[in-house]
Write a protein that holds these residues in place. Structure first.
Motif, short mmCIF file in Angstrom:
data_model
loop_
_atom_site.label_atom_id
_atom_site.label_comp_id
_atom_site.label_asym_id
_atom_site.label_seq_id
_atom_site.Cartn_x
_atom_site.Cartn_y
_atom_site.Cartn_z
N GLY A 1 0.83 -1.21 0.00
CA GLY A 1 0.00 0.00 0.00
C GLY A 1 0.86 1.25 0.00
N PHE A 2 0.29 2.37 -0.43
CA PHE A 2 1.01 3.65 -0.38
C PHE A 2 0.04 4.80 -0.50
CE2 PHE A 2 0.93 2.17 -4.76
CZ PHE A 2 0.51 3.29 -5.47
N ARG A 3 0.57 5.99 -0.25
CA ARG A 3 -0.21 7.24 -0.28
C ARG A 3 0.57 8.21 -1.16
NH1 ARG A 3 -3.54 10.19 3.33
NH2 ARG A 3 -4.03 8.22 4.34
N THR A 4 -0.07 8.78 -2.17
CA THR A 4 0.67 9.72 -3.03
C THR A 4 0.89 11.02 -2.28
OG1 THR A 4 -1.35 10.63 -4.03
CG2 THR A 4 -0.34 8.75 -5.14
N LYS A 5 2.01 11.65 -2.55
CA LYS A 5 2.37 12.90 -1.86
C LYS A 5 3.29 13.72 -2.75
CE LYS A 5 3.59 13.89 2.46
NZ LYS A 5 2.63 14.94 2.61
N GLU B 1 0.67 -10.92 -4.46
CA GLU B 1 0.05 -11.76 -3.42
C GLU B 1 -0.43 -10.85 -2.31
OE1 GLU B 1 2.97 -14.58 -2.18
OE2 GLU B 1 2.74 -15.74 -4.03
N GLY B 2 -1.70 -11.02 -1.92
CA GLY B 2 -2.24 -10.19 -0.84
C GLY B 2 -3.02 -9.00 -1.36
N SER B 3 -3.40 -8.11 -0.42
CA SER B 3 -4.13 -6.93 -0.87
C SER B 3 -3.53 -5.67 -0.23
CB SER B 3 -5.63 -7.05 -0.55
OG SER B 3 -5.79 -7.11 0.83
N ALA B 4 -3.78 -4.53 -0.86
CA ALA B 4 -3.15 -3.29 -0.42
C ALA B 4 -4.05 -2.11 -0.74
CB ALA B 4 -1.81 -3.12 -1.13
N ALA B 5 -3.95 -1.07 0.11
CA ALA B 5 -4.75 0.14 -0.11
C ALA B 5 -3.88 1.25 -0.70
CB ALA B 5 -5.35 0.61 1.21
N ILE B 6 -4.40 1.89 -1.73
CA ILE B 6 -3.70 3.01 -2.37
C ILE B 6 -4.53 4.27 -2.13
CG2 ILE B 6 -3.00 3.97 -4.61
CD1 ILE B 6 -2.64 1.07 -5.58
N HIS B 7 -3.88 5.30 -1.56
CA HIS B 7 -4.58 6.57 -1.30
C HIS B 7 -4.06 7.63 -2.26
CE1 HIS B 7 -6.15 4.90 2.43
NE2 HIS B 7 -4.93 4.43 2.64
N PHE C 1 5.64 9.67 -2.44
CA PHE C 1 5.35 8.79 -3.58
C PHE C 1 4.62 9.60 -4.65
CE2 PHE C 1 3.43 5.66 -6.19
CZ PHE C 1 4.18 4.50 -6.06
N PRO C 2 5.17 9.68 -5.87
CA PRO C 2 4.57 10.57 -6.89
C PRO C 2 3.22 10.08 -7.40
CG PRO C 2 6.55 9.47 -7.76
CD PRO C 2 6.41 9.03 -6.34
N THR C 3 2.29 11.00 -7.52
CA THR C 3 0.98 10.65 -8.09
C THR C 3 1.14 10.11 -9.50
OG1 THR C 3 -1.17 11.53 -8.76
CG2 THR C 3 0.60 13.10 -8.72
N ASP C 4 2.19 10.57 -10.20
CA ASP C 4 2.40 10.11 -11.58
C ASP C 4 2.87 8.65 -11.64
OD1 ASP C 4 1.62 12.52 -12.58
OD2 ASP C 4 3.62 13.23 -13.11
N MET C 5 3.11 8.00 -10.48
CA MET C 5 3.46 6.57 -10.46
C MET C 5 2.35 5.71 -9.88
SD MET C 5 6.27 5.70 -11.86
CE MET C 5 6.11 4.04 -11.28
N GLN C 6 1.26 6.34 -9.46
CA GLN C 6 0.19 5.59 -8.77
C GLN C 6 -0.42 4.49 -9.64
OE1 GLN C 6 -3.68 5.03 -8.95
NE2 GLN C 6 -3.86 7.21 -8.63
N ALA C 7 -0.74 4.83 -10.88
CA ALA C 7 -1.43 3.87 -11.75
C ALA C 7 -0.53 2.68 -12.09
CB ALA C 7 -1.89 4.57 -13.02
N GLN C 8 0.75 2.96 -12.36
CA GLN C 8 1.67 1.89 -12.75
C GLN C 8 1.91 0.93 -11.58
OE1 GLN C 8 1.90 5.16 -13.11
NE2 GLN C 8 3.53 5.77 -14.47
N PHE C 9 2.03 1.49 -10.36
CA PHE C 9 2.25 0.62 -9.20
C PHE C 9 0.99 -0.17 -8.90
CE2 PHE C 9 5.80 0.19 -6.16
CZ PHE C 9 5.28 -0.81 -5.35
N MET C 10 -0.16 0.43 -9.19
CA MET C 10 -1.40 -0.32 -9.00
C MET C 10 -1.43 -1.56 -9.91
SD MET C 10 -5.41 0.69 -9.48
CE MET C 10 -5.48 2.03 -8.32
N ALA C 11 -0.92 -1.41 -11.14
CA ALA C 11 -0.89 -2.56 -12.07
C ALA C 11 -0.07 -3.69 -11.47
CB ALA C 11 -0.33 -2.13 -13.42
N LEU C 12 1.04 -3.33 -10.82
CA LEU C 12 1.87 -4.36 -10.17
C LEU C 12 1.10 -5.03 -9.03
CD1 LEU C 12 5.57 -4.20 -9.31
CD2 LEU C 12 4.02 -4.38 -7.39
N ASN C 13 0.40 -4.22 -8.24
CA ASN C 13 -0.39 -4.78 -7.13
C ASN C 13 -1.48 -5.73 -7.64
OD1 ASN C 13 0.80 -3.85 -4.76
ND2 ASN C 13 -0.31 -1.91 -4.80
N CYS C 14 -1.96 -5.48 -8.87
CA CYS C 14 -3.06 -6.32 -9.41
C CYS C 14 -2.66 -7.80 -9.52
CB CYS C 14 -3.49 -5.81 -10.78
SG CYS C 14 -4.43 -4.28 -10.69
N VAL C 15 -1.35 -8.07 -9.70
CA VAL C 15 -0.92 -9.47 -9.84
C VAL C 15 -0.12 -9.92 -8.62
CG1 VAL C 15 -0.97 -9.55 -12.36
CG2 VAL C 15 1.10 -8.74 -11.20
#
Ligand code: UD1
Length: 436
Positions: A311-315, A336-342, A320-334
């Motif tokens: 999980g992470f919070r953009t700042k 193990e486990g679950s994570a919250a992105i703010h 953590f750059p907002t411009d990396m939020q979507a790409q890191f989310m793609a990694l989280n999609c595959v």
């Protein structure tokens, strides 16, 4: 409209050279308006947004010469000569495709005492107003009205009744704004007296712009901190090709390739980049189990098996750059486990979620939070890119999905990534551009 066809499941292996930073190149190009002499920039990325900015400047009367036009093989070197600007205006037709066009406002006003810049239109990732740019320039004595969709600005009137130089001021923006800081910093370089920017953005691209301005003769201190001090000077000078300003490496392109390897697996070395600009992302990748080994001007990244969800919070930078939020989310999609992105910077920056769900991802959005539960495999489908970084997340998802993924509307991707599919093909991805 071009599309990208990706056949997923390939391990990534080899080397990629990172291009110059889009978000440094755009303000740097606009900064050339501040001098009557030619300014040369190097490591300029080949992007649609760079082409749009050059078109915008050429429309004002800036002469643009690419080294390649002189028969030189340095495709990344451009010289811009704003000695004969006849039209200090940014028309709607050009501004509507790129919000960063607002970056001409400060330089035009500072050097010519007037500017006419179209208001940027609505934007997919939120309303993104420019009120802070306007307020800051008003504090420097500018007279600004917004009418018929245009920002009409002129400098304070002098004794002769003509618009004159801006005046230095202490400006505290209501929030941290990257292009706002850049616009005000550029305007202040030619203002009378001292300007202090409080609550300034600290992004590496601000430091890059300050370094360019200093090389042109500006007096700036504190770039990279929350307080930037600028002493106005009478004029800025040019930079010959031998003195060319080198644009910093693109940290978001770097982070995108790091996430691609983290998600798809493999062993890749990213050349001509700088790990120091990307610590928050690298820390999260390590938490996810990805091996990241930075060198002097390269980063080696390797991964095998499924990553762990993080999980992470953009700042604002150094967060953590907002411009990396979507790409890191793609990694989280595959993962193990679950994570919250703010998402804390933009109000509507989860538009990639519905497209990732089409690929089989499990993501639930509640306001500014997205909870991702990793799945063992995504399955290829046709998806639509909705903005620049969202497009990159769909490409990463396509690299790991089973079967074929077709990413439509990749003009968004072309705005900000330098030959992405060629670079991915170079490290073994099965990806091709489909015309029409
Ligand atoms: C820049 C980057 C963009 C990145 C963003 C945040 C460039 C060319 N673009 O965009 O890639 O995603 O920083 O890191 O460098 N705001 C206002 N009023 C203003 C200015 C901003 O309300 O006058 C708000 C915005 O709506 C947003 C927040 O402030 O919610 C931050 O925006 P800002 O830093 O200005 O983003 P940009 O400079 O447009």
């Amino acid at each position: 409209m071009d599309k990208l066809l990706i056949r997923g499941g390939r391990r990534l292996q080899g080397e990629v050279t990172i291009s110059g930073a889009k978000n440094a190149a755009l303000p740097d190009l606009c900064a050339t308006l501040l001098s009557a002499e030619p300014v040369t920039l190097a490591n300029v990325p080949q992007l649609q947004d760079v082409n749009t900015t050059i078109k915008l400047l050429a429309n004002m009367g800036v002469a643009v010469q690419r080294a390649a036009d002189r028969g030189d093989d340095q495709h990344d070197v451009i010289t811009l000569d704003a000695g004969k600007v006849h039209n200090p205006e940014a028309p709607y037709e050009l501004v509507k495709t790129m919000r960063a066009s607002i970056l001409v406002l400060g330089p035009l006003l500072a050097r010519f005492g007037r500017a006419r810049v179209s208001l940027p239109g609505g934007c997919a990732i939120g309303s993104r107003p420019v009120d802070q740019h306007i307020k800051g320039l008003q504090a420097m004595g500018a007279h600004i009205v917004v009418e018929h969709g245009y920002i009409e600005a002129r400098g304070p009137l002098g004794a002769d009744g003509q618009p004159g130089r801006l005046k230095g001021a202490r400006i505290t923006t209501d929030m941290v704004t990257v292009t706002g800081t850049e616009n005000l910093m550029m305007a202040a370089t030619l203002a009378e007296g001292e300007t202090i920017l409080e609550n300034a953005a600290q992004e590496p691209e601000i430091v890059d712009l300050a370094n360019l301005l200093i090389a042109m003769g500006a007096r700036i201190e504190g770039q990279g901190t929350h307080r930037i001090r600028i002493q106005g000077v009478d004029a800025l000078h040019g930079l010959t090709p031998a003195q060319a300003h080198q644009i910093i490496p693109d940290r978001i392109e770097t982070g995108t390739f790091l996430c691609a390897v983290g998600a798809a697996g493999g062993d890749v070395t990213l050349r001509r980049t700088d790990a120091e600009q990307l610590e928050a992302v690298i820390d999260k990748l390590r938490e996810a189990g990805v091996t990241v080994e930075p060198g002097a001007d390269f980063i080696r990244v390797s991964a095998s098996g499924r990553p762990k969800a993080v999980g992470f919070r953009t700042k604002e930078h150094p967060g953590f750059p907002t411009d990396m939020q979507a790409q890191f989310m793609a990694l989280n999609c595959v993962a193990e486990g679950s994570a919250a992105i703010h998402e804390t910077i933009f109000e509507n920056r989860f538009m990639h979620v519905n497209e990732l769900i089409r690929l089989g991802a499990r993501v639930e959005v509640d306001g500014h939070t997205a909870v991702v539960t990793g799945v063992p495999a995504l399955s290829g489908a046709t998806v639509m890119a909705t903005d620049l970084r969202a497009s990159a997340s769909l490409v990463i998802a396509g690299l790991v999905a089973e079967g074929e993924t077709l990413v439509d509307r990749i003009y968004h991707l072309d705005r900000g990534y330098d030959r992405m599919e060629a670079k991915l093909r170079g490290i073994g991805a099965d990806i091709e551009r489909v015309k029409g």
